[in-house]
Scaffold this motif. Structure first.
Motif: not given
Length: 392
Positions: A351-365
């Motif tokens: 999940p985007g959680l590691d990479f910063g709050p801006f994309t945390a809930r909408r993105y996956i890597r």
């Protein structure tokens, strides 16, 4: 020792959720489940035969003593020759410092440049350890929301708008983890000019630069000797566990970094350094280029496959081995979605959680540093997973 006596800087270091998800996957594997890993960014290739042979030869010849803190002269020269061959740049070997991985390179750069309370600009999303390197020296990473319209990267305009009296520099990555996107050369040139005008520093993480799939090879080193560049043998050179990287520095900074390296690391692994020289042989480079072509083939498969599942890929990655995909049409919580995909489909995404709050809930890597067979099987499993959710 009481936990109350621990250094307060630990409060600024968050857990790495990628590794936590990997631990959950390991538990399922111990229970007999077959898990497809597309979470951790580690090439599924290992060091080519010439590199392994060079390491074996060094051990057999007893070449296992400390080296200079700046690295073996022949390795520094080989790196310099590589910049000339690939990028057409004349980088003096004296400006190159060999390090114990890119992590050590970033620690050394931050130790030299980040004062207590200093603010360092970086994009959100970005690799979490980068902001933690800044925090380790009591600086403050200022994350700037950087959406797909900016290729998930900083722009010169963002630097102008967010620079404050506390700001001392920028820390960029091109291509980036988690997005696989690079900063376009013209934009990077403008960013460097903005930072230079303000008397700040520019650190550019180029550990995925060798895995750039589009256009002419470009390094931030072409923008001036004042740019600090980080690189690594882990990604393009497939040597993650060997812990070998390098810094390219302004000439005046070399003795300061050498002093720090002597005290903090003594030197990078001598065996890994001797092996590293063999990375630049024609035989090894041919293998790396074949593997790079395979990574591109995987990218070209997985991007449309993700979109067919309902993910959106707003910026096709032009480097590294990641896809940063918008999952908002499938779930309003990327963290929950990745847990469900692991538990129900046996597929690890991040999940985007590691990479910063801006994309945390909408993105996956997604990392496509795995075989094409695994990618195809993962897509088939996810197709079944999403179909069952619709039917429920």
């Amino acid at each position: 020792m009481s936990l109350n006596e621990l250094a307060s800087r630990l409060n600024n270091i968050a857990p790495f959720h990628v590794m936590e998800l990997a631990k959950k996957a390991a538990v399922l594997e111990q229970q007999g489940r077959h898990i497809i890993h597309m979470g951790i960014g580690e090439p599924d290739f290992t060091a080519p035969p010439a590199v392994v042979e060079a390491a074996t030869r060094a051990m057999a010849d007893g070449k296992m003593q400390y080296t200079s803190a700046t690295g073996l002269p022949q390795l520094r020269q080989a790196i310099s020759d590589h910049y000339r061959s690939v990028y057409g740049l004349e980088i003096a070997p004296e400006r190159i410092v060999v390090t114990a991985g890119a992590s050590a390179a970033l620690l050394l750069a931050c130790a030299a440049l980040v004062e207590k309370g200093a603010q360092v600009l970086m994009p959100d999303p970005s690799y979490p350890c980068n902001r933690h390197f800044v925090a380790a020296f009591e600086g403050q990473a200022k994350l700037i929301a950087s959406g797909p319209e900016h290729r998930f990267q900083l722009s010169a305009q963002m630097v102008r708008e967010h620079w404050s009296q506390a700001t001392r520099g920028v820390l960029l990555a091109s291509p980036s983890n988690p997005t696989g996107t690079s900063i376009l050369p013209g934009e990077l040139r403008d960013i460097v000019a903005e930072v230079r005008e303000r008397g700040g520093f520019t650190i550019v993480d180029e550990i995925y630069q060798g895995l750039s799939y589009e256009g002419t090879p470009f390094s931030a080193l072409s923008l001036g000797e004042d740019v600090v560049v980080i690189n690594s043998f882990s990604k393009y050179f497939n040597m993650t566990g060997w812990r070998l990287g390098w810094l390219v520095l302004p000439p005046a900074l070399v003795p300061q970094i050498e002093k720090l390296a002597q005290n903090l690391f003594i030197c990078a692994s001598s065996i890994a350094q001797h092996a590293g020289v063999a990375c630049f042989s024609a035989e090894s480079i041919a293998i790396y280029e074949e593997r790079k072509a395979e990574f591109k083939r995987r990218r070209d498969y997985i991007v449309p496959a993700l979109e067919s599942l309902g993910f959106k890929v707003p910026v096709v990655p032009d480097g590294a081995f990641y896809v940063y995909a918008d999952c908002s049409a499938l779930s309003d919580d990327a963290d929950r979605l990745t847990l469900d995909m692991l538990n129900e489909a046996g597929v690890v995404l991040v999940p985007g959680l590691d990479f910063g709050p801006f994309t945390a809930r909408r993105y996956i890597r997604l990392s496509y540093a795995t075989s094409m067979e695994n990618l195809q099987e993962a897509v088939a499993r996810l197709k079944t997973f999403f179909a069952s959710r619709k039917a429920a």
